[in-house]
Design an enzyme around this catalytic site. Structure first.
Site, short mmCIF file in Angstrom:
data_model
loop_
_atom_site.label_atom_id
_atom_site.label_comp_id
_atom_site.label_asym_id
_atom_site.label_seq_id
_atom_site.Cartn_x
_atom_site.Cartn_y
_atom_site.Cartn_z
N LYS A 69 31.74 65.13 69.67
CA LYS A 69 32.87 64.89 70.58
C LYS A 69 33.42 63.48 70.41
O LYS A 69 34.63 63.28 70.31
CB LYS A 69 32.41 65.09 72.03
CG LYS A 69 33.38 64.55 73.07
CD LYS A 69 32.88 64.74 74.47
CE LYS A 69 32.04 63.62 75.02
NZ LYS A 69 32.77 62.41 75.42
N ASN A 70 32.52 62.50 70.39
CA ASN A 70 32.98 61.10 70.36
C ASN A 70 33.54 60.69 69.00
O ASN A 70 34.16 59.64 68.89
CB ASN A 70 31.85 60.15 70.77
CG ASN A 70 31.59 60.21 72.27
OD1 ASN A 70 32.32 60.87 73.00
ND2 ASN A 70 30.56 59.52 72.71
N ILE A 102 24.26 48.59 78.65
CA ILE A 102 25.67 48.83 78.27
C ILE A 102 26.55 49.05 79.51
O ILE A 102 27.62 48.47 79.62
CB ILE A 102 25.81 50.04 77.32
CG1 ILE A 102 24.82 49.95 76.15
CG2 ILE A 102 27.24 50.20 76.84
CD1 ILE A 102 25.13 48.92 75.09
N ARG A 114 32.45 69.12 79.54
CA ARG A 114 33.23 68.09 78.82
C ARG A 114 32.59 67.79 77.47
O ARG A 114 33.28 67.42 76.53
CB ARG A 114 33.25 66.79 79.64
CG ARG A 114 34.09 66.88 80.90
CD ARG A 114 34.23 65.52 81.51
NE ARG A 114 34.70 64.57 80.51
CZ ARG A 114 34.71 63.26 80.67
NH1 ARG A 114 34.28 62.73 81.79
NH2 ARG A 114 35.16 62.47 79.72
N ASP A 125 24.05 56.86 75.77
CA ASP A 125 24.33 58.28 76.02
C ASP A 125 23.07 59.14 75.95
O ASP A 125 23.14 60.35 76.20
CB ASP A 125 25.38 58.80 75.04
CG ASP A 125 26.78 58.33 75.40
OD1 ASP A 125 26.96 57.74 76.47
OD2 ASP A 125 27.70 58.55 74.58
N ARG A 143 34.17 49.72 83.45
CA ARG A 143 34.70 50.00 82.12
C ARG A 143 36.13 49.49 81.90
O ARG A 143 37.07 50.29 81.78
CB ARG A 143 34.63 51.50 81.84
CG ARG A 143 33.20 52.01 81.86
CD ARG A 143 33.10 53.47 81.60
NE ARG A 143 33.08 53.78 80.18
CZ ARG A 143 32.89 54.99 79.70
NH1 ARG A 143 32.71 56.01 80.52
NH2 ARG A 143 32.89 55.21 78.41
N CYS A 145 35.13 54.52 86.43
CA CYS A 145 34.60 55.87 86.33
C CYS A 145 33.20 55.83 86.89
O CYS A 145 32.72 54.78 87.29
CB CYS A 145 34.63 56.38 84.91
SG CYS A 145 33.34 55.68 83.90
C1 UD1 Z 1 32.03 55.04 74.00
C2 UD1 Z 1 31.59 56.48 74.14
C3 UD1 Z 1 30.60 56.63 75.27
C4 UD1 Z 1 29.45 55.67 75.09
C5 UD1 Z 1 29.94 54.25 74.86
C6 UD1 Z 1 28.83 53.28 74.52
C7 UD1 Z 1 33.51 57.73 73.33
C8 UD1 Z 1 34.66 58.62 73.66
N1 UD1 Z 1 32.78 57.31 74.37
O1 UD1 Z 1 32.70 54.68 75.21
O2 UD1 Z 1 30.14 57.97 75.29
O3 UD1 Z 1 28.62 55.70 76.23
O4 UD1 Z 1 30.90 54.21 73.78
O5 UD1 Z 1 28.15 53.70 73.38
O6 UD1 Z 1 33.24 57.44 72.18
N2 UD1 Z 1 33.99 46.91 77.64
C9 UD1 Z 1 34.69 45.83 78.13
N3 UD1 Z 1 36.00 45.70 77.79
C10 UD1 Z 1 36.63 46.58 76.95
C11 UD1 Z 1 35.89 47.67 76.45
C12 UD1 Z 1 34.57 47.80 76.81
O7 UD1 Z 1 34.15 45.02 78.88
O8 UD1 Z 1 37.82 46.41 76.68
C13 UD1 Z 1 32.56 47.08 78.02
C14 UD1 Z 1 32.32 48.38 78.77
O9 UD1 Z 1 32.57 48.23 80.15
C15 UD1 Z 1 30.86 48.62 78.47
C16 UD1 Z 1 30.70 48.10 77.04
O10 UD1 Z 1 31.80 47.22 76.84
O11 UD1 Z 1 30.04 47.87 79.34
C17 UD1 Z 1 30.70 49.15 75.95
O12 UD1 Z 1 31.81 49.99 76.12
P1 UD1 Z 1 32.51 50.76 74.91
O13 UD1 Z 1 31.63 50.67 73.71
O14 UD1 Z 1 33.91 50.30 74.81
O15 UD1 Z 1 32.48 52.25 75.44
P2 UD1 Z 1 33.60 53.36 75.27
O16 UD1 Z 1 34.30 53.19 73.97
O17 UD1 Z 1 34.39 53.46 76.53
#
Ligand code: UD1
Length: 423
Positions: A22-23, A332, A402, A310, A122, A117
């Site tokens: 999915k991801n 995370i 999902r 995850d 996030r 969420c």
């Molecule tokens: C993706 C995955 C999710 C997984 C996560 C971490 C998808 C669709 N989802 O989510 O299943 O749990 O990676 O492996 O692939 N952060 C910031 N600012 C930003 C972006 C992120 O502070 O602009 C922080 C987030 O709050 C979090 C950390 O960085 O604490 C990691 O998030 P991120 O790797 O971006 O997760 P997603 O891409 O949302």
């Protein structure tokens, strides 16, 4: 609302086919905005999040065909709308992945802020700062992100050196797609290295992009004038594989995870082995079985190749019935323990102290009515139900849908007593 009923105590034995990730699929689908296509994605999973992304891309003007029998997604056509509305974005955070492609190719985009969420706040600041470093002007109004390329949207984004202060999967993906169509060279430093990122790089390169450093935390992207269609097969879902590995381990059976691989599991495979679970690579995939007893081990979530966040909830269900104690630390997301009170309602002994959960293994869990508001937390309750005495009803199954395709059918086919109750 559908529910899942599990009657625990059955060993699982047999084969489970692991679907496409999915991801990986979600960012791969967003590449449809970078070209008239067609972009053909094979091994596509049939999941609610895929349908949500397809709906979002269609409202941007793309044609998205999902041939479920052939497990193929075909994206093509022209973009005629640069706005991603709140109603779609709030359903799924990964919707923000349309931002980079739209602003890089069309000079502007308006995308709803995804907001918080269940598992934490996030933010998307890293996505936005990266686009600004590439020359975009970003303004926020009425809950929307407005992004504009230089010269009032008529110019192109330009390359730059983007150093991520924190590893972000989504920001790395968004900026990779933007950089593919920017002027000049973009360097992404401290980039995420998840296998899904490498899969995205492979597709982008097949579309004509010039990306180097695949699989490392330093990606170099030389922008090109345009991209073309390509045909790509989505990698197997390492989180689905890890989840069914926990199912085999918690029931004490032996399951072959067809299509799964050891490398993609990262530190999770090592931790499973430490806990007393045999994980062996075989030609068709991975076999997973429990050796003697399960024992408690500590784990800390980290970006890939560390232990995946995850997988934390599912591993906690396993540790709930292991001998001895374990400490699971979440680094995370700040609020990713909502499965704890539900597991405790099933007889687990888990205490949360800040970002760590101390799990004291118990001999047996007991079935209960449970629910969770997050995909991985929900499936951890199904896993606990497989090991519990009596009946477990998992409510709010739409979270499971999902990210897990026919979870009850896959588990039932290897001997679990599990069914979906419609309603
Ligand atoms: C993706 C995955 C999710 C997984 C996560 C971490 C998808 C669709 N989802 O989510 O299943 O749990 O990676 O492996 O692939 N952060 C910031 N600012 C930003 C972006 C992120 O502070 O602009 C922080 C987030 O709050 C979090 C950390 O960085 O604490 C990691 O998030 P991120 O790797 O971006 O997760 P997603 O891409 O949302």
């Amino acid at each position: 609302m559908d529910r899942i009923r599990v009657r625990g105590g059955r060993q699982l034995n047999g084969r489970i086919a692991i679907g496409g990730a999915k991801n990986a699929a979600l960012p791969l689908m967003a590449t449809g905005l970078l070209t008239e296509g067609p972009v053909v994605l094979r091994n596509a999973p049939d999941l609610a999040d895929i349908a949500t992304m397809a709906g979002l891309l269609r409202q941007h003007g793309l044609s998205v065909e999902h041939d479920k029998a052939a497990r193929t997604l075909t994206l093509s056509g022209n973009v005629n709308n640069l706005e991603a509305p709140y109603d779609l974005v709030r359903k799924m955070r990964a919707s923000v992945l349309v931002l980079g492609p739209l602003v890089a190719r069309f000079g502007r985009a308006r995308v709803s802020l995804p907001g918080g969420c269940a598992i934490g706040t996030r933010p998307v600041d890293l996505h936005l700062k990266g686009l600004e470093a590439m020359g975009a002007t970003i303004t926020l109004d009425a809950g929307y992100i407005n992004a504009e390329a230089p010269n009032g949207g008529k110019g192109r984004l330009h390359g730059g050196r983007i150093l991520f202060p924190q590893v972000s999967v989504g920001a790395t993906e968004n900026l990779l797609m933007a950089a593919a169509l920017a002027d000049g060279v973009t360097e992404l430093v401290n980039a995420a290295r998840e296998p899904e990122i490498e899969d995205l790089c492979l597709l982008l390169n097949a579309m004509g992009a010039k990306i180097e450093g695949l699989g490392t935390d330093r990606l170099r992207v030389e922008g090109v004038a345009e991209l073309h269609g390509a045909d790509h097969s989505i990698i197997p879902d390492r989180i689905e594989a890890g989840t069914y590995a926990c199912a085999a381990a918690i029931t004490g059976g032996e399951v072959l995870l067809e299509g799964a691989g050891l490398t993609h599991l990262g530190a999770f495979a090592r931790t499973l082995r430490e806990a007393g679970v045999a994980v062996e690579e075989v030609p068709d995939g991975l076999t997973v079985s429990r050796l003697n007893g399960l024992h408690g081990v500590d784990a800390m979530t980290e970006p890939y190749p560390g232990f995946a966040t995850d997988m934390q909830a599912q591993f906690m269900a396993l540790m709930a019935v292991a001998e001895g104690a374990s400490m699971l630390t979440e680094t995370i997301f700040e609020n990713r323990f909502m499965h704890v009170p539900e597991l405790n309602r099933m007889g687990a002994r888990i205490n949360v102290h800040g970002s760590s959960a101390i799990v004291r293994g118990v001999a047996r869990l007991s079935g209960a009515q449970v629910m969770a508001t997050d995909l991985r937390a929900s499936v951890s309750l199904v896993l606990a139900g497989l090991a519990a005495e009596g009946e477990t009803i998992v409510n709010r199954v739409y979270h499971l849908d999902r990210g897990y395709e026919r979870v009850e059918a896959k588990l039932a086919a290897v001997g679990a007593d599990v069914e979906r109750i419609a309603g």
